[in-house]
Each structure stands twice: as C-alpha cells, then as structure tokens.
Write a protein that holds these residues in place. Sequence first.
Motif, short mmCIF file in Angstrom:
data_model
loop_
_atom_site.label_atom_id
_atom_site.label_comp_id
_atom_site.label_asym_id
_atom_site.label_seq_id
_atom_site.Cartn_x
_atom_site.Cartn_y
_atom_site.Cartn_z
N GLN A 43 46.59 32.97 -24.72
CA GLN A 43 46.28 34.43 -24.01
C GLN A 43 48.03 35.16 -24.19
O GLN A 43 48.51 34.54 -23.35
CB GLN A 43 45.54 33.94 -22.59
N GLU A 57 44.09 38.85 -25.77
CA GLU A 57 43.38 37.34 -25.48
C GLU A 57 43.14 36.77 -26.81
O GLU A 57 42.71 37.31 -27.75
CB GLU A 57 41.84 37.59 -24.56
N SER A 427 40.82 37.76 -14.67
CA SER A 427 41.07 38.22 -15.73
C SER A 427 42.52 37.63 -16.12
O SER A 427 43.22 37.08 -15.41
CB SER A 427 41.26 39.95 -15.67
N LYS A 429 45.21 39.26 -16.69
CA LYS A 429 46.34 40.08 -15.99
C LYS A 429 46.44 39.56 -14.70
O LYS A 429 47.51 39.19 -14.21
CB LYS A 429 45.92 41.51 -15.87
#
Length: 461
Positions: A43, A57, A427, A429
């Motif tokens: 990732q 990703e 996520s 992030k």
Amino acid sequence: MGKFLLNRVRVLLWVVRGVRFLNTTGFMAEKDKMMTVQILKGQIVHAPDSNRLDILENGFLVSVDGKIEGVFDILPQQYQSVDVSDYGDCLIMPSFADTHMHAPQYAMLGMGMDLPLLDWLDTYTFKTEAAFKDKDYARCVYRRLAREMIDNGTTRVCAFSSLHRKSTMVLMEEFEKAGMTGYVGKVNMDRNSGDVLTETTQESIRETEQWLEESSGRFKHIKPILTPRFTPTCSNELMAFLGRLAQERHLPVQSHLSENIAEIAWVKELHPDCSQYWESYKKYGLFNDRTVMAHCVHCDERERNAIKENGVWVAHCPDSNINLVSGTAPVRKMMKEGLRVTLGSDIAGGALLAMNQVVTAAIRASKAKCIETNRSDDFLTVTEAFYLGTTAGAKFFGGGDGFAKGNELHAIVVDDASFPPSAKKLSVKERFERALYLMHKDDIVAVFSNGRQVKSLKKPF
Ligand code: GUN
Ligand code: FE
C-alpha cells in the motif's frame, strides 16, 4: 591449511547469506549490462508536494540500480520475470530525513529538560559532549545511535558531531556502516563554552583541515558539512576561515539561527554591526543555498525574507523548541512564504529520535501557535507535516518529490497489524495517518536507504 579451508567455508556462507539478504532483488540484463531491479509491492503512500498525498493500493514500487523507476498499479511487462517483494497489506512510504541533530547528545537523550537553551548548554550539554574526546566511548554511542535511527526509519541525516576530529571520523564510519546517507560535521567552537569543551582558533582550523583531508573520498554515503556551532561560540577569525573554506571547496554548512530570545540578544552584543542574527553568518559567506539553519523560531519578516532570498534551508525542530522553552516557530507561515522548511529531531534538545514522532510534534506545535495567535484553523495538516519529514528533507540531500522517477530508493515498510482494532475497515489514508502517530520501530519491518536494504524484520510474503 585448516584455517584456509575455514575461510573458504566462511566466504561460501557469506555468498549464500548474501543471496538470501538480496531476496528482494532481481537481476536483469539490458544491452549487455546487468541491472539490479527491486520491486516492492504493498500500500504505497507518498507526498510529492506539501499538499498532495498520493496513495496507490496494491501498487508496485520499482527501482533499478537503486534509483526509482516509478510507482505502478500494473507491473510493466519488462519486469514480469523479476521476483516481487510482496509486503501484502503493509504500508510502503518514503523513509525520513532528519536535517538537524547532535549525535553525541544521544548519550543524554531525555535528560536535563529543566533549563532554557543557554543554561542547558552550560549545565549539561557541553559536559556530555566533552566525553567524546574518548573515541572508544564515541564508537559505542555512535554505533548504537546509527542502528536506532535506521530501525526507526531515518535514512538521511545532517548531524553535528562534537569538536573532536577522531570521534567525528568514528561517527562517519558508524553511519556509513549502518546504511545511513547524509552529512556529518566536526563542530567548531573556540569561545564562550567554558573549559570543558573548547578549542583555540588555531586548533579549530588545523583539526578541521585535517578532518576534511582524512574524510575525503573515504565514505560513499556520508559527506562532511562545515559546522560553526553558533555565532556565540565562534570567533570572527574562525567564522571567516569557515566561510572561505565553504566557498573554496563548495561545502555545505549547518548552524543555529534565532532559536531563543537570550541567544539573539547575545549575538547582537557580539556583532553590533549586524542588525539581525542572520547577518553574522552572511558577512562571512556562511548563509547561502548550501546552508541549513536550525530553529528560526523568532525570525521576523525581514529575517525570513533573508532566508528565502539566500536560498537557506530551515530545519524546524518542534520538540526541542518546546523542551528548551524557546518558543514555537511560525512553520506554516514560513512554508506559505516559500521558505525551504525541513524537519529536525535536534536530539537531545529534542527528546524524540523517531522522526514520525517529530512529524506529529510539528503538527502539535503548529496547533499551539494557532491557539497563541487566535487563528484556530491555520495549522499543519498531516500531509504537510509528513511532506516536511520526507520529501522536503530529502531535497536538501539532492532528492526529489516523494517516489518520483529518478530518486534514490529511500523507503520504509510499516506493518500496522498490531495497532488497536477498528470497528470499520480503515482506508489506506486513515491507516497511514494512524501509523504516523502510532508506529514504533518494531512496526517498521523493512528499511531501504539509497537502494540498499538496511533493515529486514519480516520476509516479504
Ligand atoms: N545552539 C548551540 N548549540 C546548541 C545545541 O547543542 N542545541 C540546541 N538546541 N541549540 C544550540
Ligand atoms: Fe541543535
């Protein structure tokens, strides 16, 4: 004969071990030339700009001979036959750059936090550094420091040593051996530091010249940087010598600027001809685009403008600035005005060696500044602070934007599986932001510095 055989076996083992170590590397031939190809899968998160966080990703980060080729969602055809180091769900991000730290002060990390700068220097710091006259002690401390920095994901460093030439060489050796990249400086200080830690002007000049000669061409990844400690501890003659040297040999320079109110007043007394602190460096040729100045907490608009006009780099050291009661630097303002701001741990004024923690300390410090100035929405974002600790710092060392093509591979792999369980699926992030706050060295499972893998806790899947 027995010894000879034993040596042969040892060499063989080395080769076998070497191959295993280079597990993450493949070789490819192109136009009769062998190339080393590394492909990391995971990732991928990086900040090519201060307001841009790029996330890919299940992406592939490809480097050839230590230089990044690119970040791809599908592996390009020409690399299909190369082994991929698949780190699964782990986060892959650029490693950190620490642009200001004092290596000998690692020995006093977390201590002496009860005094402001000038008293702190006199009471604790000079005494700690004086012990580095002993080069065996220096080796013991520096070896441990180098390992600790790599383990925490710092691969680029701009470090002050002490004034001792031999121990400075030891620091360069230990950084080089551990896989660090960057600069080390023998400190110059010929006045105002008492008897325990001082040198005469002539000693300082002679030792600096000898150190440059000894270190010249000796290290591949660690280079010298001229290091007048700060204006109060350097005579005019010494500053003039260092300025000439910087110019003649095109050497970089590191020092301190406008960290503390009492320090600024002292500089004014020492240099009545200078209306501001920065001019005491400028007049000796020590204030240019190869200079990094730590702190800049109290720089007003004129001083900030001089920093910008002269292309000087700022090393913002948020944890140190609070610990030594110096203040909070207007970091966001400096960024907005176009100054080249980077991040420093400033250990041991700063007590945080791990740069991810310095990144989050920068966010906290900028929030404190907002509170103080009643501007409650003008603080550093996570992306901005991450950018400061990675891309912005890398640029000081000649690097480029995040994982951009052509950059040397400096990266960490973070396994966040041991972080607190979340009710929903996070996520990438969110996981990245949490990792910046929570990651510990044991979560950093691989580190790459200038294309070399320098830490490996976990094999790729
Ligand atoms: N100014 C001069 N020397 C030092 C030092 O060792 N640490 C900090 N924070 N500031 C300094
Ligand atoms: Fe410092």
